[in-house]
Design a protein around this motif. Structure first.
Motif, short mmCIF file in Angstrom:
data_model
loop_
_atom_site.label_atom_id
_atom_site.label_comp_id
_atom_site.label_asym_id
_atom_site.label_seq_id
_atom_site.Cartn_x
_atom_site.Cartn_y
_atom_site.Cartn_z
N PHE A 121 0.79 -1.22 0.00
CA PHE A 121 0.00 0.00 0.00
C PHE A 121 0.83 1.28 0.00
O PHE A 121 0.28 2.38 -0.07
N VAL A 122 2.16 1.16 0.06
CA VAL A 122 3.00 2.36 -0.05
C VAL A 122 3.96 2.29 -1.22
O VAL A 122 4.68 3.27 -1.49
N LYS A 123 3.98 1.19 -1.92
CA LYS A 123 4.91 1.06 -3.05
C LYS A 123 4.67 2.14 -4.09
O LYS A 123 3.52 2.42 -4.45
N GLY A 124 5.75 2.74 -4.53
CA GLY A 124 5.63 3.81 -5.51
C GLY A 124 5.37 5.18 -4.91
O GLY A 124 5.44 6.18 -5.61
N ARG A 125 5.04 5.22 -3.62
CA ARG A 125 4.76 6.50 -2.96
C ARG A 125 5.78 6.82 -1.87
O ARG A 125 6.13 7.99 -1.68
#
Length: 119
Positions: free
Chosen positions: A60-64
């Motif tokens: 849920f935090v990948k790429g952010r």
């Protein structure tokens, strides 16, 4: 004990950079992790950086979010971009053997830093 800092209030879509400072040089031999606990929820792992610098993130935090470290400053960072209201939580850091970091298996935790994302 590790001290997390850098939290605050930000609008959705905004960014924050959290810092986790150690009182001594520990990150060359230990993994470090960022965790968060939303109100009424369990503490959960967010990101890990191992002693060799390899990083891993929960979906849920990948790429952010990006975890990084500055060995000279004994500090691990969490750059959080494109923040969402559901990212609102107290954020914590800890360090130790990779298996402990992955399981959040620590006897003690330093004070967290509060992140609030408004919609």
């Amino acid at each position: 004990q590790l001290q997390a800092s850098g939290g605050g209030l930000v609008q959705a879509g905004g960014s924050l950079r959290l810092s986790c400072r150690a009182s001594e040089s520990i990150f060359s031999n230990n993994a470090a992790g960022w965790y968060r606990r939303a109100p009424g929820e369990q503490r959960e792992l967010v990101a890990v950086i191992d002693s060799g610098g390899t990083t891993n993130y929960v979906d849920f935090v990948k790429g952010r979010f990006t975890i990084s470290r500055d060995m000279a400053k004994n500090t691990v960072f969490l750059q959080m971009n494109s923040l969402k209201p559901e990212d609102t939580a107290d954020y914590y850091c800890n360090a130790g053997p990779l298996e402990c970091v992955g399981r959040a298996d620590f006897r003690s935790w330093g004070p967290g830093t509060q992140v609030t994302v408004s919609s």
